[in-house]
Design an enzyme around this catalytic site. Sequence first.
Site, short mmCIF file in Angstrom:
data_model
loop_
_atom_site.label_atom_id
_atom_site.label_comp_id
_atom_site.label_asym_id
_atom_site.label_seq_id
_atom_site.Cartn_x
_atom_site.Cartn_y
_atom_site.Cartn_z
N ALA A 80 0.84 -1.20 0.00
CA ALA A 80 0.00 0.00 0.00
C ALA A 80 0.87 1.25 0.00
O ALA A 80 0.59 2.21 -0.72
CB ALA A 80 -0.92 0.01 1.22
N ALA A 81 1.96 1.23 0.79
CA ALA A 81 2.84 2.40 0.85
C ALA A 81 3.48 2.64 -0.52
O ALA A 81 3.57 3.79 -0.98
CB ALA A 81 3.91 2.20 1.93
N ASP A 123 -5.34 0.09 4.30
CA ASP A 123 -3.89 0.31 4.15
C ASP A 123 -3.60 1.58 3.37
O ASP A 123 -2.73 2.38 3.76
CB ASP A 123 -3.24 -0.86 3.40
CG ASP A 123 -3.18 -2.12 4.24
OD1 ASP A 123 -3.96 -2.23 5.20
OD2 ASP A 123 -2.35 -2.99 3.93
#
Length: 290
Positions: A80-81, A123
Site C-alpha cells: 500500500a505504501a 492500508d
Amino acid sequence: MATWSAPGKLFLFGEHAVVYGKPGIAMAIKPRVQVTVHRSRYAQRPNSPYIAECLDFLNVKGSVYVKSQLPSASGLGSSAAVTVATLFAINDEFQLGYNKEEVTEFAHEVEKITQKGRASATDTYVSAYGGMVLIRGDEKRRLIPPENFSIVIGNTLVPHHTVDQVRKVAEFQKRSPAVANPILDAIGALTMEAMHNFENQHELGILMNRNQALLNALGAGHPALSRMVLAACSAGAYGAKLSGAGGGGCIWALCPRTVRHRVISAIEACDGKPIPTEIDMEGVRKERDQ
Ligand code: PMV
C-alpha cells in the site's frame, strides 16, 4: 523527476473482517517507502504488480525507483505504501492535477485490481493520511492516538501473501458461512470494544488476545505467529496479535515500557526480528529530488 514517500501501517484490530464491511483499526508507522518517478518515452515493465498497475491506471510511461525501509510481505502495508507513494509521484511528475482525496481513492482501486477485487481501503487510506483510523465500509474516522502507547513489532520472517490469505478466508466463508460469519461478526464487535478502550491498556491487551484467537479460528494463523505471540505475552506484554493478512508476517505486542526489552528479547528468542516503531502522523509527503 518526482520523489514521494509514504509510511507503513500496523493493523491494530479487525483485519479480514474489514473486507466484509466490519470495522477495522489501523495506525501508520514510521518506517517509510520512498518512490521516485521519471518520465520516459518507453514503457518499462516494473517487477512489482502494484507499480505496473499504477502506471496503467494513470495511463503514463515512466521509470519507477523504490527505496524501502519496510519489509515486504510482512503485514506492515509495504504494498500500500508503494502504491500510495507511486501514484502521488506520478500525479506530480506528470502534473495530472488530482487532489489528495482522489489519488488516495486511486490507490485503493489499484490495490483492489491487483488483489483480484478484495481489498479494504484501510492500508491505502492510513498510508496517505497517517495517524490512527477506524475504517468501516466507506466510513473513515480519525482516532486520537493514546499517550503511552508502547508497542513492539516482531517479524516472524515467514513471508505471507495477502491475496492468498484473503482468498482462503473468502473460500471458508463461502463453504461454511454458519461458522465463518459469527467469527467475522465477533471480530467486528471486538474492534468496536477496542475503540472505546484505547486508554485502558490491560483491557486492550485482553482484546488483542481475543482478536488473535478469532484470527486463528478464521485460518489466518501460523505456528511462528502463535509462538511469538505467546512468547511476548509470557515476557509481560498486555497482549499480542498478528498484523495484516497473517499466515506469516508480523505481530505487534502492547507492553508496559518497563518490560519492552524483555519482549524484544522474547521475539529474538523466537528467531524473529524486532522492529522499532512509533506512530506516523504525517502520511504521504513529497521528498526533495535527489
Ligand atoms: O497483510 P496486509 O498488510 O496487506 O493487510 C491485509 C489486511 C486484510 O484485512 C486481510 C485485507 C484488507 O484489504 O484489508
